[in-house]
Design an enzyme around this catalytic site. Structure first.
Site, short mmCIF file in Angstrom:
data_model
loop_
_atom_site.label_atom_id
_atom_site.label_comp_id
_atom_site.label_asym_id
_atom_site.label_seq_id
_atom_site.Cartn_x
_atom_site.Cartn_y
_atom_site.Cartn_z
N GLU A 38 0.80 -1.22 0.00
CA GLU A 38 0.00 0.00 0.00
C GLU A 38 0.84 1.28 0.00
OE1 GLU A 38 -4.23 -0.32 1.26
OE2 GLU A 38 -3.22 -0.98 3.09
N HIS A 57 -1.25 5.59 7.74
CA HIS A 57 -2.37 4.76 7.28
C HIS A 57 -2.69 3.78 8.40
CE1 HIS A 57 -5.00 2.19 5.12
NE2 HIS A 57 -4.14 1.21 5.00
N HIS A 59 -5.71 0.88 10.31
CA HIS A 59 -6.90 0.02 10.23
C HIS A 59 -7.62 0.02 11.58
CE1 HIS A 59 -4.44 -2.48 7.07
NE2 HIS A 59 -4.90 -1.36 6.57
N HIS A 140 -12.00 -0.32 5.32
CA HIS A 140 -10.55 -0.52 5.34
C HIS A 140 -9.87 0.19 6.51
CE1 HIS A 140 -6.66 -0.36 2.63
NE2 HIS A 140 -6.39 -0.59 3.90
ZN LIG Z 1 -4.46 -0.76 4.60
#
Ligand SMILES: [Zn+2]
Length: 225
Positions: A38, A57, A59, A140
């Site tokens: 990613e 980023h 989750h 996500h």
């Molecule tokens: Zn991710």
């Protein structure tokens, strides 16, 4: 970023880190080990906003309910004024091409650019800094960006805290027989003003977070300082 085989928290040496080109997120070293999938989240945000130097980023389970429901994540506490008046949701399904693998991951320049554009109030306008600090990613997680690493870590943590408090308040109000409209969120000015004040004073929480990493046996640092 951490090489693909290493979870970011388990980085312990320079060999665990791979450098990438902003242009297409390809490794600077063509012989680098397997890169993280990613990385385009990061490269495309850096590409779009010249004033951004740090990207997160996550989750986070506390935030995910707001990335799959119609309940908007809103600035609910004074430490999360950076959320502003609206937190956009990036629904990757709107950007798939016919033959794309639909695994919800941002694995190419096109999907990364679509996510990065969500940080702008007007996607046709290119600015040095984004209009939004945080963008939720449907089913996500979320992405966040800032001019420096201290700010982006602070924003990521308090996005979680805000989501948890908002969920608790919604549940409490519901159990009490009230409605969602009874929840008090920050006004646009409160969000703006509280972030202007708190965003200037990140040294104190940052020093705590650094210390937590230093004393936790989970994190190993083999770099001699
Ligand atoms: Zn991710």
């Amino acid at each position: 970023m951490a090489r693909g085989a290493v979870a970011p928290a388990l980085i312990s040496s320079p060999e665990d880190i791979i450098e990438f080109l902003i242009e297409d997120a390809s490794p600077v070293d063509p012989n680098a080990p397997k890169p993280v999938m990613e990385r385009h989240i990061h490269s495309e945000i850096y590409k779009r906003f010249s004033g951004i130097n740090s990207v997160v980023h996550s989750h986070s389970p506390a935030v995910l309910p707001y990335a799959i429901s119609n309940v908007p994540l809103k600035a609910a506490i004074h430490m999360a004024g950076f959320l502003g008046e609206e937190v956009p949701v990036f629904d990757i399904s709107q950007y798939y091409n016919h033959n794309d693998t639909r695994d919800l991951l941002v694995t190419n320049v096109r999907l990364g650019a679509a996510l990065a554009a969500k940080f702008s109030a007007d996607s046709s306008q290119i600015t040095a800094l984004p209009d939004h600090s945080i963008v939720l990613m449907r089913s996500h997680g979320f992405a966040g960006c800032a001019a420096d690493i201290k700010t982006v870590v602070y924003q990521a943590l308090y996005t979680q805290h805000n989501a948890q408090v908002q969920s608790d308040a919604l549940n409490l109000e519901h159990a009490h027989g009230g409605s969602k409209d009874d929840i008090l969120y920050l006004t646009p000015q409160e969000a703006r003003d509280s972030y202007a004040t708190i965003g200037q004073n990140l040294e104190r929480p940052w020093s705590l977070w650094v210390r937590e990493v230093e004393v936790s046996p989970l994190y190993v640092n083999s770099v001699s300082l």
